[in-house]
Scaffold this active site. Structure first.
Site, PDB file in Angstrom:
ATOM      1  N   GLU A 258       0.852  -1.283  -0.103  1.00 18.06           N
ATOM      2  CA  GLU A 258       0.057  -0.068   0.015  1.00 18.06           C
ATOM      3  C   GLU A 258       0.855   1.200   0.072  1.00 18.06           C
ATOM      4  O   GLU A 258       1.532   1.532   0.922  1.00 18.06           O
ATOM      5  CB  GLU A 258      -0.964  -0.067   1.152  1.00 18.06           C
ATOM      6  CG  GLU A 258      -1.478  -1.180   1.628  1.00 18.06           C
ATOM      7  CD  GLU A 258      -2.645  -1.388   0.673  1.00 18.06           C
ATOM      8  OE1 GLU A 258      -3.139  -0.719  -0.276  1.00 18.06           O
ATOM      9  OE2 GLU A 258      -3.586  -2.455   1.184  1.00 18.06           O
ATOM     10  N   CYS A 292      -2.703   8.602   3.437  1.00 17.62           N
ATOM     11  CA  CYS A 292      -2.432   8.012   1.944  1.00 17.62           C
ATOM     12  C   CYS A 292      -3.302   8.359   0.903  1.00 17.62           C
ATOM     13  O   CYS A 292      -3.007   8.903  -0.179  1.00 17.62           O
ATOM     14  CB  CYS A 292      -2.404   6.663   1.948  1.00 17.62           C
ATOM     15  SG  CYS A 292      -3.525   5.819   2.992  1.00 17.62           S
TER      16      CYS A 292
HETATM   17  N1  LIG Z   1      -1.572   3.134   0.509  1.00 14.30           N
HETATM   18  C1  LIG Z   1      -1.876   3.155   1.772  1.00 14.30           C
HETATM   19  O1  LIG Z   1      -2.580   2.333   2.231  1.00 14.30           O
HETATM   20  C2  LIG Z   1      -0.900   3.872   2.655  1.00 14.30           C
HETATM   21  C3  LIG Z   1      -1.106   4.113   4.094  1.00 14.30           C
HETATM   22  C4  LIG Z   1      -0.435   4.765   4.785  1.00 14.30           C
HETATM   23  C5  LIG Z   1       0.694   5.595   4.217  1.00 14.30           C
HETATM   24  N2  LIG Z   1       1.060   5.263   3.094  1.00 14.30           N
HETATM   25  C6  LIG Z   1       2.284   6.081   2.352  1.00 14.30           C
HETATM   26  O2  LIG Z   1       3.335   5.756   3.287  1.00 14.30           O
HETATM   27  C7  LIG Z   1       4.041   7.105   3.200  1.00 14.30           C
HETATM   28  C8  LIG Z   1       4.446   7.839   4.563  1.00 14.30           C
HETATM   29  O3  LIG Z   1       5.029   6.770   5.460  1.00 14.30           O
HETATM   30  P1  LIG Z   1       6.366   6.598   5.807  1.00 14.30           P
HETATM   31  O4  LIG Z   1       7.323   7.848   5.497  1.00 14.30           O
HETATM   32  O5  LIG Z   1       6.600   5.819   7.080  1.00 14.30           O
HETATM   33  O6  LIG Z   1       6.932   5.656   4.570  1.00 14.30           O
HETATM   34  P2  LIG Z   1       8.122   4.990   4.410  1.00 14.30           P
HETATM   35  O7  LIG Z   1       8.520   4.291   3.330  1.00 14.30           O
HETATM   36  O8  LIG Z   1       9.585   5.881   4.675  1.00 14.30           O
HETATM   37  O9  LIG Z   1       8.533   3.890   5.703  1.00 14.30           O
HETATM   38  C9  LIG Z   1       7.630   2.883   5.953  1.00 14.30           C
HETATM   39  C10 LIG Z   1       8.090   1.916   6.631  1.00 14.30           C
HETATM   40  O10 LIG Z   1       9.383   1.053   6.125  1.00 14.30           O
HETATM   41  C11 LIG Z   1      10.242   1.094   6.650  1.00 14.30           C
HETATM   42  N3  LIG Z   1      11.488   1.019   5.757  1.00 14.30           N
HETATM   43  C12 LIG Z   1      12.049   2.219   5.318  1.00 14.30           C
HETATM   44  N4  LIG Z   1      13.150   1.654   4.357  1.00 14.30           N
HETATM   45  C13 LIG Z   1      13.055   0.338   4.372  1.00 14.30           C
HETATM   46  C14 LIG Z   1      13.780  -0.522   3.561  1.00 14.30           C
HETATM   47  N5  LIG Z   1      14.749  -0.523   3.059  1.00 14.30           N
HETATM   48  N6  LIG Z   1      13.466  -1.926   3.864  1.00 14.30           N
HETATM   49  C15 LIG Z   1      12.349  -2.305   4.742  1.00 14.30           C
HETATM   50  N7  LIG Z   1      11.601  -1.397   5.321  1.00 14.30           N
HETATM   51  C16 LIG Z   1      11.882  -0.011   5.082  1.00 14.30           C
HETATM   52  C17 LIG Z   1      10.169   2.165   7.560  1.00 14.30           C
HETATM   53  O11 LIG Z   1      11.111   2.254   8.662  1.00 14.30           O
HETATM   54  C18 LIG Z   1       8.760   2.283   8.016  1.00 14.30           C
HETATM   55  O12 LIG Z   1       8.581   1.187   8.989  1.00 14.30           O
HETATM   56  C19 LIG Z   1       3.450   8.088   2.390  1.00 14.30           C
HETATM   57  O13 LIG Z   1       3.653   7.809   1.039  1.00 14.30           O
HETATM   58  C20 LIG Z   1       1.975   7.435   2.375  1.00 14.30           C
HETATM   59  O14 LIG Z   1       1.086   7.768   1.207  1.00 14.30           O
HETATM   60  C21 LIG Z   1       0.176   4.664   2.056  1.00 14.30           C
HETATM   61  O1  LIG Z   2      -3.021   6.833   5.633  1.00 16.81           O
HETATM   62  C1  LIG Z   2      -3.348   5.678   5.252  1.00 16.81           C
HETATM   63  C2  LIG Z   2      -4.433   4.574   5.091  1.00 16.81           C
HETATM   64  C3  LIG Z   2      -5.732   5.259   5.395  1.00 16.81           C
HETATM   65  C4  LIG Z   2      -6.569   4.104   5.203  1.00 16.81           C
HETATM   66  C5  LIG Z   2      -7.834   4.665   5.137  1.00 16.81           C
HETATM   67  O2  LIG Z   2      -8.974   3.978   4.966  1.00 16.81           O
HETATM   68  C6  LIG Z   2      -8.071   6.071   5.203  1.00 16.81           C
HETATM   69  O3  LIG Z   2      -7.950   6.801   4.132  1.00 16.81           O
HETATM   70  O4  LIG Z   2      -8.355   6.432   6.205  1.00 16.81           O
END
Ligand SMILES: NC(=O)c1ccc[n+]([C@@H]2O[C@H](COP(=O)([O-])OP(=O)(O)OC[C@H]3O[C@@H](n4cnc5c(N)ncnc54)[C@H](O)[C@@H]3O)[C@@H](O)[C@H]2O)c1
Ligand SMILES: O=C/C=C/C=C(/O)C(=O)O
Length: 504
Positions: A258, A292
């Site tokens: 995701e 997200c």
């Molecule tokens: N689509 C969705 O459901 C969804 C939901 C929430 C957040 N997000 C996305 O997440 C991002 C924000 O979160 P973030 O800044 O924590 O993301 P990130 O990718 O920096 O980190 C996410 C996780 O991955 C780990 N990680 C980082 N590098 C890694 C590697 N090389 N190998 C394995 N694990 C590693 C981090 O420690 C953390 O636990 C935004 O882009 C947001 O859109 C997506």
């Molecule tokens: O930020 C990430 C995931 C969210 C999932 C949802 O259902 C929402 O948009 O709150």
């Protein structure tokens, strides 16, 4: 500003491996900051390969030898319901810790804690309702699907709404009989430790749930590359997803991703504009914009554009920015100074790319902490970076359009494809747009309201695969096909001299 510090903060955040809280093998720690003072409030154990090895070994033992995968679904279901009860019973405390650690407004953190409980309840019910397919060839053959848990699931989660997004993966992974190693985000490790007591008290055996804190490039990377972890479920940035994809490739792991988004909210002139206004303001400014599925690009039909922009900017200016712990707060503090710098960088870029109509910097009265005023840019061209790139903060880009075709082209003009929100009262237009928009999820005349039975996932750079409802059950289980011959008369008899008729 005076800082509200929750009672009973831990003296150190540790790993939880095989039923015990432990420090890192090498004793290393990292700083955890609170987003209001930006001071270190606690040290967390910095896991590395050695800690992941211990956690995976415990999880593998619990899977290979322990009762968990062998329990009846209704036995696991009962335990999962107890987990939901425990989360619900302490949702206020959870919200307080989460709000302190992430900077999310307390009322919204409470909503996320309730969602975490609901995720457990949902999968507790789903695994007892789960049935699998049988295919009969009358008189000859019976085929059925034998669904089995896979093994140790590696769960890697982001910081934006940590506890809730952890529950999203933990609930289906555990309900289906897998054991897990969770690696939470390093910005926000506080609430993840609560799972340990919750699971133990609910009756989850030691070794089934393991937690390793640490940096992504250390603990996360070691989990992705561990040969005894056949599954990785990851939520985070698209670029991290790409790296994990590559690192998991030599092991051919099951992957669910995701990833990021830059979701369009498309407002046609015939829409109920008051409703569209409510939803599009909430859509980008709730959860501090660190969501997200944020509708962070608003496309508005030209005939209502000026009026919409004016009313939108007015609403954004009236959003209550405040201390995360204040129940009146609508936008709190961003999670971390690094993220604050990133978002502020985009605010500055936006000033050269669009017309600033609200916000544009620090809100008045907040000289410290990661506060960003709700910021609105109008007249943003599709070539702008603030139109194309995920900002993940309280910043929105508004762009006019003149026709359905142009709206669709603008909506699809990014590398992302997570969600799309469409506002119109024209049924034909709404469904035609939904068919053609490149998004994993579409909300028509609707806020982002989740139904846990529906698939959740993105297309293009927003993800790989789907979770949610039965899709989660599919991801966390192997589906073995079992074939039974009922009548051997139709089997080929090699070496008997009986002629074969079109054998397989
Ligand atoms: N689509 C969705 O459901 C969804 C939901 C929430 C957040 N997000 C996305 O997440 C991002 C924000 O979160 P973030 O800044 O924590 O993301 P990130 O990718 O920096 O980190 C996410 C996780 O991955 C780990 N990680 C980082 N590098 C890694 C590697 N090389 N190998 C394995 N694990 C590693 C981090 O420690 C953390 O636990 C935004 O882009 C947001 O859109 C997506
Ligand atoms: O930020 C990430 C995931 C969210 C999932 C949802 O259902 C929402 O948009 O709150």
């Amino acid at each position: 500003m005076t800082q509200h510090v929750p009672a009973a903060l831990p003296d150190r955040i540790r790993h939880y491996i095989d039923g015990a809280f432990v420090d890192s093998v090498d004793g290393d720690t990292f700083d955890v900051l609170d987003p209001v003072s930006n001071e270190t409030y606690v040290q967390a154990a910095a896991g590395k390969q050695a800690d992941i090895d211990l956690a995976v070994a415990a999880a593998k033992r619990a899977f290979d030898e322990g009762p968990w995968p062998r329990l009846l679904p209704r036995e696991r279901s009962r335990i999962m319901h107890r987990v939901a009860d425990a989360v619900e019973a302490q949702d206020a405390r959870l919200a307080e810790l989460e709000s302190f650690d992430t900077g999310l407004p307390i009322t919204q953190a409470l909503g996320q804690a309730k969602r975490a409980a609901e995720n457990f309840r949902f999968f507790a019910d789903l695994i007892v309702a789960q049935h699998d397919d049988t295919y009969k060839v009358p008189g000859r053959q019976l085929n059925y699907v034998n669904r089995k848990p896979i093994g140790v699931a590696g769960l890697i989660t982001p910081w934006n709404t940590p506890f809730m997004l952890e529950s999203w993966k933990l609930a289906p992974a555990l309900a289906t009989g897998n054991t897990v190693v969770l690696k939470p985000a390093e910005f926000t490790p506080l609430s993840a430790s609560l799972w340990a007591d919750i699971f133990r008290d609910a009756g989850v055996p030691d070794g089934v749930f393991n937690l390793v804190n640490g940096l992504g490039e250390d603990a996360g990377d070691a989990l992705v590359k561990h040969p005894d972890v056949p599954l990785i479920s990851f939520t985070g940035e698209s670029s991290t997803g790409q790296l994990i994809f590559a690192n998991a490739a030599p092991f051919l792991k099951g992957l669910s991703m995701e990833l990021g988004g830059k979701s369009p909210a498309v407002v046609f002139a015939d829409a109920d504009l008051d409703d569209a206004l409510d939803a599009t303001v909430f859509g980008v400014f709730s959860l501090n914009g660190e969501r997200c599925t944020a509708g962070s690009r608003i496309l508005v039909e030209r005939s209502v554009y000026d009026d919409f922009v004016e009313r939108y900017a007015e609403r954004a200016r009236n959003i209550v920015v405040g201390h995360p712990n204040d129940p009146a707060t609508e936008v709190g503090a961003l999670v971390h100074p690094e993220h604050y710098e990133k978002v502020m960088g985009y605010v500055e870029i936006g000033k050269t790319e669009g017309r600033l109509v609200a916000g544009g910097g620090r809100p008045e009265g907040f000289p410290t902490g990661n506060y960003v005023a709700p910021t609105v840019f109008a007249d943003v061209p599709p070539t702008a970076r603030i139109f194309q790139e995920e900002i993940f903060g309280p910043v929105v880009a508004i762009t006019p359009f003149d026709s359905d075709e142009e709206a669709l082209a603008l909506a699809n003009d990014t590398k992302y494809g997570l969600a799309a929100y469409i506002w119109t009262n024209d049924l034909k237009r709404a469904h035609t747009f939904s068919q053609n928009v490149q998004a994993g999820m579409v909300w028509l005349n609707s806020n982002n309201v989740r139904d846990l039975r529906t698939p959740f996932g993105g297309v293009k750079a927003s993800g790989l695969g789907h979770e949610g409802g039965y899709r989660s059950i599919d991801f966390y289980t192997d589906q073995q096909a079992v074939h039974i011959t009922l009548n051997q008369a139709h089997s080929p008899r090699f070496g008997t001299g009986v002629p074969l008729q079109a054998a397989h």
